[in-house]
Design an enzyme around this catalytic site. Structure first.
Site, short mmCIF file in Angstrom:
data_model
loop_
_atom_site.label_atom_id
_atom_site.label_comp_id
_atom_site.label_asym_id
_atom_site.label_seq_id
_atom_site.Cartn_x
_atom_site.Cartn_y
_atom_site.Cartn_z
N GLU A 157 -3.90 2.58 -7.12
CA GLU A 157 -4.40 3.67 -6.19
C GLU A 157 -3.13 4.84 -6.27
OE1 GLU A 157 -6.64 1.90 -2.42
OE2 GLU A 157 -4.72 2.62 -1.88
N HIS A 188 0.83 -1.06 -0.08
CA HIS A 188 -0.08 0.17 -0.03
C HIS A 188 0.74 1.15 -0.04
CE1 HIS A 188 -2.85 3.32 1.51
NE2 HIS A 188 -3.83 2.18 0.99
O1 G3P Z 1 -6.69 1.19 0.69
C1 G3P Z 1 -7.66 2.19 0.20
C2 G3P Z 1 -7.36 3.45 0.74
O2 G3P Z 1 -5.88 3.84 0.38
C3 G3P Z 1 -8.24 4.56 -0.12
O3 G3P Z 1 -8.38 5.66 0.79
O4 G3P Z 1 -9.60 7.32 2.11
O5 G3P Z 1 -9.09 7.46 -0.30
O6 G3P Z 1 -10.68 5.71 0.47
P1 G3P Z 1 -9.62 6.44 0.82
#
Ligand code: G3P
Length: 221
Positions: free
Chosen positions: A139, A91
């Site tokens: 991400e 992550h």
């Molecule tokens: O692992 C999921 C996370 O990094 C996303 O965070 O708060 O943008 O949904 P958020």
């Protein structure tokens, strides 16, 4: 079947009993909608959540090195013994060097843990796909916790990742995350080729956990 991974991170709302209640909400909604629902509670809550909720529980990370003579490390064997069935790895908030990942992913498989490998770019996602995880997640770090969904702000990144990862012959699920807040964000992610989403703040900070999870999971069923 499509997937929603709810990463609880270390928000105060999910310390102790909160982690159990949120995991129950995710399990109830995912069972109801026929969605693959995964919860990633804070590490010290893994065993409690796994033993009391029946939810599919992942660790948020595992330590890259070491075995039984380690102090404070979250090793795969301990995560398995706590009742988890997998882990998130690499992550943006817990990056792992590529050489360590290459050793750790087979070790996880040996222990019987699934893995969701996170990537920041489509190229990294394609490289990680070659390690054979169950999930690869894209991400973009700048959108994490922003409330601006990757599927709205960076649709080309999701499409490029799906095409790069599928181009490797990867047969697992491709997820996207960062800023996912609404059901429409999830719908867009699916229309871009994602098999599901990772979400954290929009769920944990929601006033009604069950209805927020239901809103996000609806387009995945
Ligand atoms: O692992 C999921 C996370 O990094 C996303 O965070 O708060 O943008 O949904 P958020």
């Amino acid at each position: 079947m499509r997937t929603i991974i709810v990463n609880f991170k270390n928000y105060p709302e999910v310390m102790g009993e909160g982690a159990v209640r949120l995991a129950r909400a995710v399990k109830e909604v995912s069972d109801d909608l026929g969605v693959d629902g995964v919860v990633a509670p804070p590490t010290p809550m893994l065993a409690l959540v796994a033993s009391t909720t029946g939810a599919k529980v992942y660790s948020q990370a595992v330590s890259g090195e070491g075995g039984d003579r380690t102090t404070g490390a979250v090793i795969p064997e301990a995560v398995k013994a706590a009742g988890a069935s997998g882990t998130i790895l690499n992550h943006s908030e817990a990056r792992v060097p590529p050489g360590t990942l290459a050793k750790l992913v087979p070790r996880l498989a040996g222990v019987g843990l699934d893995v969701c490998l996170c990537a920041q770019t489509s190229q990294e996602a394609a490289e990680l796909a070659l390690l054979g995880p169950k999930y690869v997640a894209i991400e973009p770090p700048e959108l994490i916790g922003s409330g601006v969904a990757v599927s709205r702000a960076r649709p080309e990144l999701v499409e490029r990742t799906v095409s790069a990862v599928r181009g490797t012959g990867f047969r697992g699920r491709i997820l996207c995350g960062a800023g996912i807040v609404t059901g429409e964000d999830v719908e867009r992610a699916v229309s871009l080729g994602a098999d599901g989403v990772l979400a954290a703040s929009s769920v944990v900070k929601a006033r009604d956990w069950e209805s927020k999870v239901r809103e996000l999971a609806r387009s995945l069923s």
